[in-house]
Motif scaffolding. Structure first.
Motif, PDB file in Angstrom:
ATOM      1  N   ARG A  70       0.751  -1.243   0.048  1.00  0.00           N
ATOM      2  CA  ARG A  70       0.088   0.065   0.202  1.00  0.00           C
ATOM      3  C   ARG A  70       1.041   1.397   0.084  1.00  0.00           C
ATOM      4  N   VAL A  71       0.294   2.351  -0.222  1.00  0.00           N
ATOM      5  CA  VAL A  71       0.629   3.695   0.043  1.00  0.00           C
ATOM      6  C   VAL A  71      -0.152   4.356   0.933  1.00  0.00           C
ATOM      7  N   PHE A  86      -4.009   3.812  -0.302  1.00  0.00           N
ATOM      8  CA  PHE A  86      -4.205   3.141  -1.383  1.00  0.00           C
ATOM      9  C   PHE A  86      -3.701   1.837  -1.452  1.00  0.00           C
ATOM     10  N   GLU A  87      -4.419   0.856  -2.024  1.00  0.00           N
ATOM     11  CA  GLU A  87      -3.810  -0.598  -2.557  1.00  0.00           C
ATOM     12  C   GLU A  87      -3.064  -0.348  -3.453  1.00  0.00           C
ATOM     13  N   LEU A  88      -2.115  -0.729  -3.547  1.00  0.00           N
ATOM     14  CA  LEU A  88      -1.255  -0.947  -4.912  1.00  0.00           C
ATOM     15  C   LEU A  88      -1.960  -1.602  -6.213  1.00  0.00           C
ATOM     16  N   LEU A  91      -3.636   1.085  -8.190  1.00  0.00           N
ATOM     17  CA  LEU A  91      -2.734   1.990  -8.802  1.00  0.00           C
ATOM     18  C   LEU A  91      -3.126   2.322  -9.991  1.00  0.00           C
ATOM     19  N   GLU A  92      -3.193   3.546 -10.629  1.00  0.00           N
ATOM     20  CA  GLU A  92      -3.026   3.678 -11.920  1.00  0.00           C
ATOM     21  C   GLU A  92      -1.868   4.373 -12.345  1.00  0.00           C
ATOM     22  N   THR A  93      -1.516   5.538 -11.835  1.00  0.00           N
ATOM     23  CA  THR A  93      -0.100   6.319 -12.140  1.00  0.00           C
ATOM     24  C   THR A  93       0.706   7.040 -10.894  1.00  0.00           C
ATOM     25  N   GLN A 108      -2.113   8.265  -8.056  1.00  0.00           N
ATOM     26  CA  GLN A 108      -3.505   8.269  -8.619  1.00  0.00           C
ATOM     27  C   GLN A 108      -4.019   6.651  -8.611  1.00  0.00           C
ATOM     28  N   THR A 109      -5.440   6.905  -8.108  1.00  0.00           N
ATOM     29  CA  THR A 109      -6.014   5.610  -8.561  1.00  0.00           C
ATOM     30  C   THR A 109      -7.297   5.890  -9.544  1.00  0.00           C
ATOM     31  N   ASP A 110      -8.036   5.271  -9.739  1.00  0.00           N
ATOM     32  CA  ASP A 110      -9.147   5.510 -10.620  1.00  0.00           C
ATOM     33  C   ASP A 110      -9.999   6.730 -10.138  1.00  0.00           C
TER      34      ASP A 110
END
Length: 417
Positions: A70-71, A86-88, A91-93, A108-110
């Motif tokens: 995670r982050v 955020f779960e990895l 992750l998007e970018t 970023q996630t969705d």
């Protein structure tokens, strides 16, 4: 606890290297801290298009912890739980926004974005780790999502009586892609990723067994209902489908490493019930043959032969082969024998009606007997023409003969008038 988070950055040295032992229960069991960043107490968070700045109270700082899963963003005054996580896999970018005086790290996630402006820690090293390890996780998650779609399609196809195997192949292809995510990046937690993949592999294994079992149960229920309704065609088709589904379930059960609980017992019970139903159906057909053979009345014999014929023909038409257990050749032989018995009984009854016509002194009565005899010879002719190993010509000749007698009888009547 504030000191624990602070000490996670190299014991407070400010270098940004992570030291997880100071975090206590902040991380999950087995979760490994890789990087830690800190600033004076602000986190920029955007969700659903709305951006807010989250600040810690007093002189407490804010922290960004990067783990192998995670982050996390933590406010120094609330270190028992992350402010944002955020779960990895989501992750998007991630990228570094470089400025003249400092650099910011954006993740970023969705539907969420966090921008963190660190005073301590190596921003570029943290971003590189998030990008590389995060893509391993997110690509794995995408592959497993496609695999789950294929598993659902497998179950649906099975329920609809279709061949589901292409969907199993599709799921296995996705498993291969997901496993590659475990090894393409040295820093990625290979065993954790493989554990996630194995869990979905087990989902497929369970589905391949339970879907075929459910299909067998549904078909078996149709067998019972159709037999009660006297629909032997539907009963035999459902019986064959149930038997094939049981075979598929047995093969699937033998192939899986972790079968669903109780599946073997369920399969054994269903197989026993289906076998009993098949044996009962064939025993009933054989009983009709015995009735036909012992009948003194021709019409009773015909009815019994026809009932046996309907059952055996339904079984052969459905492709019954090796079930109950009776081979396709044995059923075909039995059907040929029953057909011969039925033709003989029809012919005998027709001949008896013809003799009654011959012996009758009443032309009207004789005509009626001849007409009935014609109907029976016609039925025999049509049956013989339909089935292999039997000739329709003798019954056609008998039909022509009786028809001539009927017409002659009618002519005498008209002439006598």
């Amino acid at each position: 606890m504030f000191d624990r988070v602070n000490d996670a950055i190299s014991g407070g040295s400010g270098s940004g290297d992570a030291d997880a032992e100071h975090l206590g229960d902040m991380l999950r069991e087995g979760e490994q801290l890789a990087h830690a960043l800190a600033n004076d107490g602000t986190i920029e968070h955007t969700q659903d298009g709305r951006t807010t700045t989250i600040e810690s109270s007093g002189d407490h700082g804010a922290y960004m912890l990067v783990t192998d899963e995670r982050v996390l963003w933590i406010l120094g005054d609330k270190p028992e739980e992350p402010e944002i996580a955020f779960e990895l896999t989501d992750l998007e970018t991630s990228h570094v926004r470089k400025g003249l005086l400092n650099s910011k790290l954006e993740v970023q996630t969705d539907d969420e974005t966090v921008v963190f402006d660190p005073d301590e820690g190596d921003v570029e090293e943290a971003e590189d780790y998030i990008d590389a390890v995060g893509s391993s996780w997110s690509d794995m998650a995408a592959a497993l999502a496609h695999a789950r779609d294929a598993i659902a399609a497998y179950e649906d196809a099975c329920q609809r009586g279709k061949d589901p195997n292409q969907h199993a192949l599709s799921a296995r292809s996705q498993f291969s892609q997901a496993r590659r995510c475990a090894t393409r990046e040295d820093r990625a937690p290979e065993q954790k990723i493989r554990t996630e993949v194995n869990a979905v592999v087990e989902e497929l294994e369970h589905t391949t067994v339970t879907a075929w079992l459910d299909r067998a149960v549904s078909a078996y229920e149709t067998v019972e209902t159709a037999l009660e309704d006297g629909d032997y065609g539907e009963a035999c088709e459902a019986y064959v489908d149930a038997a094939e589904a049981i075979e598929e379930a047995r093969e699937s059960l033998d192939d899986v490493d972790h079968p669903p609980e109780g599946a073997a017992d369920r399969l054994d019970s269903l197989e026993s019930d289906l076998r009993a139903a098949g044996e009962g159906f064939l025993d009933d057909a054989a009983g009709r043959c015995e009735t036909a053979l012992s009948a003194e009345d021709a019409t009773v014999a015909v009815d019994a032969w026809e009932e046996a014929f309907d059952r055996y023909r339904a079984a052969t038409d459905a492709g019954w082969n090796g079930y109950a257990p009776v081979s396709e050749d044995a059923l075909e032989y039995q059907l040929t024998w029953v057909t011969a018995g039925l033709l003989e009984a029809m012919s005998a009854h027709a001949a008896a009606l013809e003799r009654e016509g011959d012996d009758s002194a009443d032309d009207d009565e004789a005509g009626d007997r001849y007409e009935d005899a014609e109907a029976w010879f016609e039925r025999a002719r049509d049956l013989a023409a339909e089935r292999p190993h039997h000739e329709a010509d003798p019954y056609e000749e008998a039909l022509d003969r009786v028809e001539e007698k009927r017409l002659e009888s009618a002519g005498w009547e008209f002439g006598g008038g």
